[in-house]
Motif scaffolding. Structure first.
Motif, PDB file in Angstrom:
ATOM      1  N   ASN A 249     -20.025 108.507 -58.615  1.00 48.76           N
ATOM      2  CA  ASN A 249     -19.070 107.469 -59.016  1.00 48.76           C
ATOM      3  C   ASN A 249     -19.215 106.122 -58.312  1.00 48.76           C
ATOM      4  OD1 ASN A 249     -17.669 109.339 -60.775  1.00 48.76           O
ATOM      5  ND2 ASN A 249     -16.781 110.250 -58.914  1.00 48.76           N
ATOM      6  N   HIS A 250     -20.095 106.001 -57.348  1.00 45.76           N
ATOM      7  CA  HIS A 250     -20.123 104.756 -56.569  1.00 45.76           C
ATOM      8  C   HIS A 250     -21.557 104.219 -56.401  1.00 45.76           C
ATOM      9  CE1 HIS A 250     -15.866 105.207 -55.494  1.00 45.76           C
ATOM     10  NE2 HIS A 250     -16.137 106.492 -55.263  1.00 45.76           N
ATOM     11  N   ILE A 251     -22.416 104.505 -57.371  1.00 42.98           N
ATOM     12  CA  ILE A 251     -23.798 104.046 -57.255  1.00 42.98           C
ATOM     13  C   ILE A 251     -23.888 102.519 -57.274  1.00 42.98           C
ATOM     14  CG2 ILE A 251     -25.945 103.879 -58.585  1.00 42.98           C
ATOM     15  CD1 ILE A 251     -25.832 106.281 -56.820  1.00 42.98           C
ATOM     16  N   LEU A 266     -12.886 106.641 -50.806  1.00 41.43           N
ATOM     17  CA  LEU A 266     -13.069 107.978 -50.217  1.00 41.43           C
ATOM     18  C   LEU A 266     -12.231 108.185 -48.968  1.00 41.43           C
ATOM     19  CD1 LEU A 266     -16.952 108.424 -50.583  1.00 41.43           C
ATOM     20  CD2 LEU A 266     -15.133 109.072 -52.176  1.00 41.43           C
ATOM     21  N   LYS A 267     -11.554 107.089 -48.517  1.00 46.84           N
ATOM     22  CA  LYS A 267     -10.736 107.158 -47.296  1.00 46.84           C
ATOM     23  C   LYS A 267     -11.582 107.636 -46.109  1.00 46.84           C
ATOM     24  CE  LYS A 267      -6.473 108.018 -49.874  1.00 46.84           C
ATOM     25  NZ  LYS A 267      -5.302 108.913 -50.083  1.00 46.84           N
ATOM     26  N   LEU A 268     -12.715 106.935 -45.958  1.00 48.08           N
ATOM     27  CA  LEU A 268     -13.639 107.242 -44.870  1.00 48.08           C
ATOM     28  C   LEU A 268     -13.897 105.979 -44.067  1.00 48.08           C
ATOM     29  CD1 LEU A 268     -16.352 109.379 -46.745  1.00 48.08           C
ATOM     30  CD2 LEU A 268     -14.574 110.235 -45.197  1.00 48.08           C
ATOM     31  N   PRO A 269     -14.249 106.109 -42.785  1.00 50.16           N
ATOM     32  CA  PRO A 269     -14.618 104.932 -42.000  1.00 50.16           C
ATOM     33  C   PRO A 269     -15.944 104.349 -42.498  1.00 50.16           C
ATOM     34  CG  PRO A 269     -14.935 106.931 -40.716  1.00 50.16           C
ATOM     35  CD  PRO A 269     -14.221 107.344 -41.961  1.00 50.16           C
ATOM     36  N   ILE A 270     -16.132 103.069 -42.209  1.00 47.06           N
ATOM     37  CA  ILE A 270     -17.346 102.376 -42.661  1.00 47.06           C
ATOM     38  C   ILE A 270     -18.603 103.042 -42.109  1.00 47.06           C
ATOM     39  CG2 ILE A 270     -18.629 100.205 -42.537  1.00 47.06           C
ATOM     40  CD1 ILE A 270     -16.386 100.030 -44.439  1.00 47.06           C
TER      41      ILE A 270
END
Length: 505
Positions: A249-251, A266-270
């Motif tokens: 979904n994020h290509i 995705l609620k993830l850190p960079i």
């Protein structure tokens, strides 16, 4: 008005490109490999032309025996219909001392006259060619090696198809799918198009397609980049839901390095998004090229440059070109031309002219190539000593004026020919480039500036990549005045990404 026929004489001057001049120009722009092929063809065609045996090269006695053959009685210009230049050249050979002409013919060397230089100074020829060098010398034992045929992508996939599918109608569907693949291994056709083409239901086509998705190389027959990467993800047996979500979904965000968007979704850190991006970078976006046959181009240097006792020496590579001479047997036949019929004499004299022209043109090519390369070395000594960042701007005219030839002659010499230097193998035309203004008063080569840009980018902080403006300022600190847009142009030429796409978190 009365019409009548009459004869009239007119005196006019015109330039004529003789066959000798055409051959000279053609040979001048040939690389060594092409010249070797030409010499081999001439040896097969011209009976008066032959290689000098090794024993004759080392035996002065043999040279003296050949030198005893006099050309004074051959009258090469008689009844040949040759041009005036050919007759003048033959006369100069006939008037030379007997021993000298015999030694020159035996050794394949003929003294060059000043008039011959003019043959290479025609500015009217505007057709240049850059002929690629190919081939490589091989020793005798290499003939015993068995070189396997390269397997094409189509052959490998058909082999896997025959193993994976038993039913013939499914194989027909599989072959239709393989026939529709592009060079990168993607499938641009839809299931409906393949169904219409094969006359099979779309469900059967989809089932065979899933079988092909399990073939090697992984990702083959995918219909999009996301599907290609997902096939490779499963083929590697990976178990990372976040990575799979990025692939699905994020290509587009990943391609443009919009890591903030991915991190929020995705609620993830960079930092973790950066790690996911690094993992995706290990995948193959074009699976078809892994089995695409490629032809290796082997380059044989035409010139060698090396430093000997503190001086730069230039050596023209003529190792593959056999030393040539005029056949002594046919020279003796021409001495006894009274015993031969007129057609035979005419043929032998024509072949003699052709052989002499070839030997002379080979020697002229060698001398011109040496002189041009020597002047390039003289002007680019700092490059040879310190590398590409010290390459100086140089034009064809700069070399032509010193060597004493036309710019077109230099152009023919440098096109398609390579020089082996301590800094690596370069095409001779690589040393010619435009210049940029510097504070020292000496222009800097555009190639050296590009090398500096590459150096600055390679050594930059990945977290804070240099902008084009910053690179321009750093180059100005080195005394080179380069505008920001020029830096952007050079960066594009070298394939360096913009600042935003080079940044890592």
């Amino acid at each position: 008005m009365e019409q009548r026929m009459f004869l009239e004489q007119r005196l006019s001057q015109r330039m004529v490109m003789t066959p000798r001049m055409q051959q000279a120009i053609k040979m001048l722009q040939m690389p060594s490999i092409e010249l070797e092929a030409l010499v081999e063809a001439e040896l097969l065609e011209n009976p008066l032309l032959e290689e000098i045996p090794v024993d004759d090269l080392q035996s002065a006695e043999t040279q003296e025996s050949i030198g005893s053959s006099s050309l004074d009685e051959l009258n090469l210009g008689e009844s040949l219909g040759e041009d005036r230049a050919a007759e003048d050249w033959v006369s100069s050979v006939e008037e030379a001392p007997r021993k000298t002409e015999g030694e020159n013919l035996t050794e394949g060397r003929i003294e060059l006259t000043d008039d011959w230089e003019k043959f290479f100074e025609d500015g009217g020829m505007d057709v240049y060619s850059s002929l690629p060098s190919g081939g490589v010398e091989s020793s005798d034992d290499e003939f015993d090696r068995v070189i396997p045929d390269a397997v094409s992508l189509r052959q490998e996939l058909e082999r896997q198809l025959d193993i994976a599918v038993d039913l013939e109608f499914e194989r027909e569907i599989g072959r239709a799918i393989l026939n529709s693949l592009d060079e990168d291994g993607y499938l641009p056709a839809t299931l409906e198009e393949l169904a219409d083409q094969t006359g099979a239901p779309a469900e059967d086509v989809e089932r065979v397609l899933k079988v092909i998705h399990g073939f090697e190389p992984a990702g083959i027959a995918a219909r999009s980049l996301s599907e290609c990467l997902e096939i490779q993800y499963h083929a590697r047996g990976m178990n990372d839901p976040a990575l799979l979500e990025v692939i699905r979904n994020h290509i587009e965000d990943l391609e443009r390095k919009r890591y903030q968007n991915i991190a929020r979704a995705l609620k993830l850190p960079i930092s973790e998004v950066q790690a996911l991006a690094d993992e995706v970078a290990k995948f193959e976006p074009r699976p078809g090229r892994t089995l695409t046959p490629t032809e290796n181009e082997y380059i044989t240097p035409d010139v060698f440059v090396e430093k000997v006792d503190g001086d730069w020496q230039v050596r023209v590579n003529d190792d593959g070109i056999a030393p040539l001479r005029i056949s002594p047997r046919y020279l003796h036949m021409l001495e006894k031309k009274d015993e031969l019929d007129r057609d035979t004499v005419r043929y032998l004299k024509g072949r003699l002219h052709s052989a002499v022209d070839l030997i002379k043109n080979i020697e002229q090519r060698k001398q011109t190539l040496y002189r041009v390369t020597k002047e390039i070395v003289n002007q680019q000594t700092e490059f040879l000593e310190s590398g590409v960042t010290h390459l100086k701007p140089m034009r064809l005219r700069d070399v032509a004026d010193v060597v004493g030839v036309h710019e077109t002659t230099v152009c023919r010499v440098v096109n398609g020919k390579y020089v082996d230097t301590p800094q690596g193998l370069f095409e001779l035309k690589y040393f010619f480039s435009s210049g940029l203004e510097s504070d020292s008063g000496e222009d800097a080569s555009s190639k050296s500036v590009m090398a500096m840009v590459r150096e600055l980018v390679d050594n930059e902080d990945p977290k804070k990549p240099l902008s084009d403006q910053k690179i321009s300022e750093l180059l100005k600190a080195r005394g080179i005045n380069v505008a920001r847009r020029t830096v952007a142009k050079y960066r594009d030429i070298m394939g360096i990404l913009p600042t935003s796409m080079r940044k890592r978190v």
